[in-house]
Motif scaffolding. Structure first.
Motif, PDB file in Angstrom:
ATOM      1  N   GLY A 159     -24.301 -65.923  34.555  1.00  0.00           N
ATOM      2  CA  GLY A 159     -24.525 -66.593  33.264  1.00  0.00           C
ATOM      3  C   GLY A 159     -26.004 -66.217  32.780  1.00  0.00           C
ATOM      4  O   GLY A 159     -26.006 -66.138  31.535  1.00  0.00           O
ATOM      5  N   ALA A 160     -26.928 -66.579  33.627  1.00  0.00           N
ATOM      6  CA  ALA A 160     -28.222 -66.373  32.851  1.00  0.00           C
ATOM      7  C   ALA A 160     -28.708 -64.865  32.649  1.00  0.00           C
ATOM      8  O   ALA A 160     -29.253 -64.620  31.382  1.00  0.00           O
ATOM      9  N   ALA A 161     -27.892 -63.918  33.379  1.00  0.00           N
ATOM     10  CA  ALA A 161     -28.073 -62.314  33.051  1.00  0.00           C
ATOM     11  C   ALA A 161     -27.323 -62.102  31.904  1.00  0.00           C
ATOM     12  O   ALA A 161     -27.921 -61.347  30.759  1.00  0.00           O
ATOM     13  N   ILE A 162     -26.316 -62.663  31.360  1.00  0.00           N
ATOM     14  CA  ILE A 162     -25.479 -62.812  30.122  1.00  0.00           C
ATOM     15  C   ILE A 162     -26.493 -63.235  29.014  1.00  0.00           C
ATOM     16  O   ILE A 162     -26.558 -62.680  28.129  1.00  0.00           O
ATOM     17  N   GLY A 163     -27.206 -64.276  29.233  1.00  0.00           N
ATOM     18  CA  GLY A 163     -27.736 -64.923  28.144  1.00  0.00           C
ATOM     19  C   GLY A 163     -28.964 -64.182  27.924  1.00  0.00           C
ATOM     20  O   GLY A 163     -29.007 -64.027  26.890  1.00  0.00           O
ATOM     21  N   ILE A 164     -29.547 -63.596  28.756  1.00  0.00           N
ATOM     22  CA  ILE A 164     -30.629 -62.544  28.720  1.00  0.00           C
ATOM     23  C   ILE A 164     -30.240 -61.428  27.861  1.00  0.00           C
ATOM     24  O   ILE A 164     -30.882 -61.037  26.996  1.00  0.00           O
ATOM     25  N   ALA A 165     -29.213 -60.940  28.120  1.00  0.00           N
ATOM     26  CA  ALA A 165     -28.491 -59.540  27.358  1.00  0.00           C
ATOM     27  C   ALA A 165     -28.461 -60.079  26.184  1.00  0.00           C
ATOM     28  O   ALA A 165     -28.684 -59.250  25.151  1.00  0.00           O
ATOM     29  N   ALA A 166     -27.822 -61.081  25.915  1.00  0.00           N
ATOM     30  CA  ALA A 166     -27.348 -61.582  24.524  1.00  0.00           C
ATOM     31  C   ALA A 166     -28.504 -61.818  23.535  1.00  0.00           C
ATOM     32  O   ALA A 166     -28.606 -61.587  22.525  1.00  0.00           O
ATOM     33  N   ALA A 167     -29.529 -62.566  24.238  1.00  0.00           N
ATOM     34  CA  ALA A 167     -30.918 -62.705  23.382  1.00  0.00           C
ATOM     35  C   ALA A 167     -31.196 -61.287  23.137  1.00  0.00           C
ATOM     36  O   ALA A 167     -31.901 -61.211  21.817  1.00  0.00           O
ATOM     37  N   THR A 168     -31.473 -60.342  23.943  1.00  0.00           N
ATOM     38  CA  THR A 168     -31.914 -59.121  23.877  1.00  0.00           C
ATOM     39  C   THR A 168     -31.085 -58.463  22.770  1.00  0.00           C
ATOM     40  O   THR A 168     -31.742 -57.729  21.810  1.00  0.00           O
ATOM     41  N   LEU A 169     -29.983 -58.315  22.813  1.00  0.00           N
ATOM     42  CA  LEU A 169     -28.818 -58.012  21.681  1.00  0.00           C
ATOM     43  C   LEU A 169     -29.465 -58.493  20.492  1.00  0.00           C
ATOM     44  O   LEU A 169     -29.295 -57.708  19.350  1.00  0.00           O
ATOM     45  N   VAL A 170     -29.368 -59.929  20.401  1.00  0.00           N
ATOM     46  CA  VAL A 170     -29.596 -60.578  18.970  1.00  0.00           C
ATOM     47  C   VAL A 170     -31.114 -59.985  18.388  1.00  0.00           C
ATOM     48  O   VAL A 170     -31.421 -59.623  17.450  1.00  0.00           O
ATOM     49  N   ARG A 171     -32.102 -59.870  19.362  1.00  0.00           N
ATOM     50  CA  ARG A 171     -33.418 -59.439  18.916  1.00  0.00           C
ATOM     51  C   ARG A 171     -33.459 -57.943  18.499  1.00  0.00           C
ATOM     52  O   ARG A 171     -34.155 -57.564  17.381  1.00  0.00           O
ATOM     53  N   LYS A 172     -32.768 -56.960  19.189  1.00  0.00           N
ATOM     54  CA  LYS A 172     -32.778 -55.731  18.692  1.00  0.00           C
ATOM     55  C   LYS A 172     -31.594 -55.261  17.670  1.00  0.00           C
ATOM     56  O   LYS A 172     -31.787 -54.047  17.248  1.00  0.00           O
TER      57      LYS A 172
END
Length: 189
Positions: A159-172
Motif C-alpha cells: 500500500g505504501a509503494a502504491i501511495g508513493i507511485a500515486a503521488a509521483t504520478l500526480v506530481r509528474k
C-alpha cells in the motif's frame, strides 16, 4: 521458493507479534486513528484545513493530496485488490476485539495505507511542513492496519509503494501530459 516461504513466514510472525502488542497507549490511540482514516475522512479534513489556512500554498498542497489519494484509491482498490485475492490474517492470531471490524475485501494491498502515503507524499513538494505533520498519522494508520488484524505487514508495504507511485504520478502528470500532447515550439527556442 525457499525465499518466498521465508518471507511469508516472517510476514506471518510479524503480523502475530504486532497484533498481539498489548499496550495501553496502542489501545487508546490506534482505534481512533482507524476511525479517522475510515473512508479517508482524516485526509479530507487535513486538505480542508490546509486549503482554509494555508493560502495559495495550502490550496495547492490540498489539491495535490486529494489527487494523490484519488489515484491511490484507483490503483489499490480498483486494480490491485481485484488482481490479488488474499485472505485477511486469521482471527485466532488477533487477541483483541478489533478483529471483528475487518472488511471482507482482499487483504492485499492496504488501501488505507495507500491513501495515507499518497496524500502525504503528494503534499510534501508543495508544503513540506504540512507533509511532515501528515507523516505522523500516516505512520499510525500503517501500524493500526496490522495491529487490528486487517492486514499483513506486506499488505501495508505494498500500500505504501502504491501511495508513493500515486503521488509521483500526480506530481509528474502535467509534464507527462504536455509531452504526450506535444508542446508548441517557440520560435528561437
Amino acid at each position: 521458493m525457499r525465499i518466498l516461504a521465508a518471507l511469508r513466514d516472517s510476514d506471518h510472525r510479524l503480523t502475530r507479534r504486532m497484533a498481539g502488542w498489548d499496550s495501553a497507549w496502542a489501545r487508546r490511540l490506534l482505534p481512533p486513528v482507524e476511525e479517522a482514516a475510515e473512508h479517508t475522512k482524516l485526509w479530507w479534513a487535513a486538505a480542508a484545513a490546509m486549503a482554509a489556512g494555508g493560502g495559495w500554498r495550502g490550496r495547492k498542497a490540498a489539491a495535490a493530496g486529494i489527487a494523490g489519494m484519488a489515484v491511490s484509491e484507483l490503483l489499490a482498490n480498483g486494480v490491485a485488490k481485484k488482481l490479488v485475492q488474499r485472505h485477511r490474517p486469521p482471527k485466532e492470531w488477533i487477541p483483541h476485539d478489533d478483529v471483528e471490524d475487518r472488511p471482507d475485501s482482499s487483504s492485499f494491498p492496504s488501501g488505507h495505507t495507500a491513501a495515507a502515503v499518497a496524500f502525504t507524499a503528494a503534499v510534501v513538494p508543495s508544503w513540506p511542513r504540512a507533509g511532515a505533520a501528515c507523516a505522523v498519522p500516516t505512520v499510525l494508520v500503517a501500524v493500526e492496519r496490522v495491529h487490528s488484524g486487517a492486514h499483513y505487514p506486506s499488505d501495508v508495504a505494498a500500500g505504501a509503494a502504491i501511495g508513493i507511485a500515486a503521488a509521483t504520478l500526480v506530481r509528474k502528470a502535467p509534464r507527462l501530459l504536455s509531452r504526450c500532447m506535444g508542446r508548441p515550439r517557440v520560435a528561437g527556442g
